[in-house]
Design a protein around this motif. Structure first.
Motif, PDB file in Angstrom:
ATOM      1  N   GLY A 173       1.145  -9.478   9.219  1.00  0.00           N
ATOM      2  CA  GLY A 173       0.246  -8.702   8.355  1.00  0.00           C
ATOM      3  C   GLY A 173      -0.547  -9.685   7.518  1.00  0.00           C
ATOM      4  O   GLY A 173      -0.595 -10.881   7.843  1.00  0.00           O
ATOM      5  N   THR A 174      -1.161  -9.215   6.431  1.00  0.00           N
ATOM      6  CA  THR A 174      -1.912 -10.152   5.603  1.00  0.00           C
ATOM      7  C   THR A 174      -0.937 -10.930   4.713  1.00  0.00           C
ATOM      8  O   THR A 174       0.164 -10.438   4.406  1.00  0.00           O
ATOM      9  N   ILE A 175      -1.355 -12.118   4.306  1.00  0.00           N
ATOM     10  CA  ILE A 175      -0.516 -12.960   3.444  1.00  0.00           C
ATOM     11  C   ILE A 175      -0.144 -12.193   2.173  1.00  0.00           C
ATOM     12  O   ILE A 175       1.009 -12.196   1.748  1.00  0.00           O
ATOM     13  N   GLU A 176      -1.126 -11.484   1.611  1.00  0.00           N
ATOM     14  CA  GLU A 176      -0.872 -10.762   0.353  1.00  0.00           C
ATOM     15  C   GLU A 176       0.103  -9.605   0.528  1.00  0.00           C
ATOM     16  O   GLU A 176       0.965  -9.372  -0.322  1.00  0.00           O
ATOM     17  N   ASP A 177      -0.049  -8.877   1.641  1.00  0.00           N
ATOM     18  CA  ASP A 177       0.880  -7.761   1.906  1.00  0.00           C
ATOM     19  C   ASP A 177       2.315  -8.256   2.034  1.00  0.00           C
ATOM     20  O   ASP A 177       3.246  -7.671   1.473  1.00  0.00           O
ATOM     21  N   ILE A 178       2.468  -9.329   2.811  1.00  0.00           N
ATOM     22  CA  ILE A 178       3.813  -9.861   3.044  1.00  0.00           C
ATOM     23  C   ILE A 178       4.374 -10.398   1.725  1.00  0.00           C
ATOM     24  O   ILE A 178       5.539 -10.164   1.392  1.00  0.00           O
ATOM     25  N   PHE A 179       3.519 -11.055   0.966  1.00  0.00           N
ATOM     26  CA  PHE A 179       3.929 -11.582  -0.343  1.00  0.00           C
ATOM     27  C   PHE A 179       4.420 -10.438  -1.237  1.00  0.00           C
ATOM     28  O   PHE A 179       5.465 -10.538  -1.888  1.00  0.00           O
ATOM     29  N   GLY A 180       3.691  -9.339  -1.245  1.00  0.00           N
ATOM     30  CA  GLY A 180       4.068  -8.168  -2.046  1.00  0.00           C
ATOM     31  C   GLY A 180       5.444  -7.644  -1.651  1.00  0.00           C
ATOM     32  O   GLY A 180       6.276  -7.319  -2.512  1.00  0.00           O
ATOM     33  N   GLN A 181       5.665  -7.583  -0.344  1.00  0.00           N
ATOM     34  CA  GLN A 181       6.965  -7.079   0.127  1.00  0.00           C
ATOM     35  C   GLN A 181       8.095  -8.018  -0.268  1.00  0.00           C
ATOM     36  O   GLN A 181       9.172  -7.576  -0.662  1.00  0.00           O
ATOM     37  N   LEU A 182       7.831  -9.327  -0.142  1.00  0.00           N
ATOM     38  CA  LEU A 182       8.862 -10.305  -0.520  1.00  0.00           C
ATOM     39  C   LEU A 182       9.186 -10.162  -2.004  1.00  0.00           C
ATOM     40  O   LEU A 182      10.351 -10.107  -2.402  1.00  0.00           O
ATOM     41  N   CYS A 183       8.128 -10.068  -2.814  1.00  0.00           N
ATOM     42  CA  CYS A 183       8.329  -9.996  -4.271  1.00  0.00           C
ATOM     43  C   CYS A 183       9.103  -8.748  -4.669  1.00  0.00           C
ATOM     44  O   CYS A 183       9.877  -8.775  -5.634  1.00  0.00           O
ATOM     45  N   SER A 184       8.902  -7.664  -3.918  1.00  0.00           N
ATOM     46  CA  SER A 184       9.597  -6.427  -4.297  1.00  0.00           C
ATOM     47  C   SER A 184      11.107  -6.536  -4.048  1.00  0.00           C
ATOM     48  O   SER A 184      11.886  -5.741  -4.583  1.00  0.00           O
ATOM     49  N   VAL A 185      11.515  -7.494  -3.240  1.00  0.00           N
ATOM     50  CA  VAL A 185      12.948  -7.673  -2.967  1.00  0.00           C
ATOM     51  C   VAL A 185      13.587  -8.660  -3.959  1.00  0.00           C
ATOM     52  O   VAL A 185      14.787  -8.648  -4.184  1.00  0.00           O
ATOM     53  N   ILE A 186      12.744  -9.533  -4.547  1.00  0.00           N
ATOM     54  CA  ILE A 186      13.262 -10.568  -5.456  1.00  0.00           C
ATOM     55  C   ILE A 186      13.404  -9.983  -6.861  1.00  0.00           C
ATOM     56  O   ILE A 186      12.401  -9.560  -7.454  1.00  0.00           O
TER      57      ILE A 186
END
Ligand code: AMP
Length: 188
Positions: A173-186
């Motif tokens: 997906g886009t870098i920002e989308d993936i980043f958002g998903q990662l951040c929501s888990v941290i």
């Protein structure tokens, strides 16, 4: 202290996301690949020792990696968190990391994996080869690196699932989308 392992096969986007996570949370990004490449390009004794192994797409010895990580921890006593990118890559490294952290009264906080299918990985690695000219991004070496991943690194998934530390995010997906998903888990 938050000890995050960003996990995934070569080409999954660990480096890109690790930099963004470290910046957002004020943690230290540690890429063992970057550390080793710097040693190689500076022609240090360590660099000379690992150059051929890296260029063939094989793994550098656990002993060397553990030594490198130990000095990273010792030299960064004040950081609030680490984002480990490319380490641990073998069960032995994972166990040694646990021991090392335990010595300081700590442990791995979270293992966050980027899930990307093999076809996409090869496509990305070949593109990176063109753009960055990394010596370990030729087709044959890419295959080697993926074999190393399947053989040595993938068993870590089970190791961390057993400890209830493992979470996965879809890495296409886009870098920002993936980043958002990662951040929501941290959750620091
Ligand atoms: P990377 O940039 O993380 O893909 O790492 C590039 C290369 O450095 C790998 O293909 C290995 O040869 C070596 N390397 C990096 N991290 C490790 C590790 N934890 N264990 C063994 N070899 C490593």
């Amino acid at each position: 202290m938050f000890n995050l392992i960003l996990f995934g096969p070569p080409g999954a986007g660990k480096g890109t996301q690790a930099i963004k996570i470290a910046e957002k949370f004020g943690w230290k990004h540690v890429s063992t690949g970057d550390i080793l490449r710097a040693e190689v390009s500076q022609g240090t004794p360590l660099g000379l020792k690992v150059k051929a192994v890296m260029e063939a797409g094989h793994l550098v010895s656990d002993e060397l990696l553990i030594e490198i990580m130990e000095s990273v921890f010792v030299n960064n006593p004040a950081v609030m968190g680490f984002v480990l990118d490319g380490f641990p890559r073998t069960l032995n490294q994972a166990r040694e990391l646990d021991k090392m952290l335990l010595k300081h009264g700590q442990g791995v906080t979270l293992v966050l994996a980027l899930e990307v299918n093999e076809e996409e990985l090869i496509k990305r690695l070949l593109k990176r080869a063109e753009e960055q000219g990394r010596k370990d991004d030729t087709e044959e070496v890419i295959k080697n690196r993926l074999v190393q991943y399947h053989h040595h690194t993938k068993p870590l998934i089970e190791y961390y699932i057993e400890q209830n530390l493992y979470k996965e995010v879809y890495g296409v997906g886009t870098i920002e989308d993936i980043f958002g998903q990662l951040c929501s888990v941290i959750k620091p």
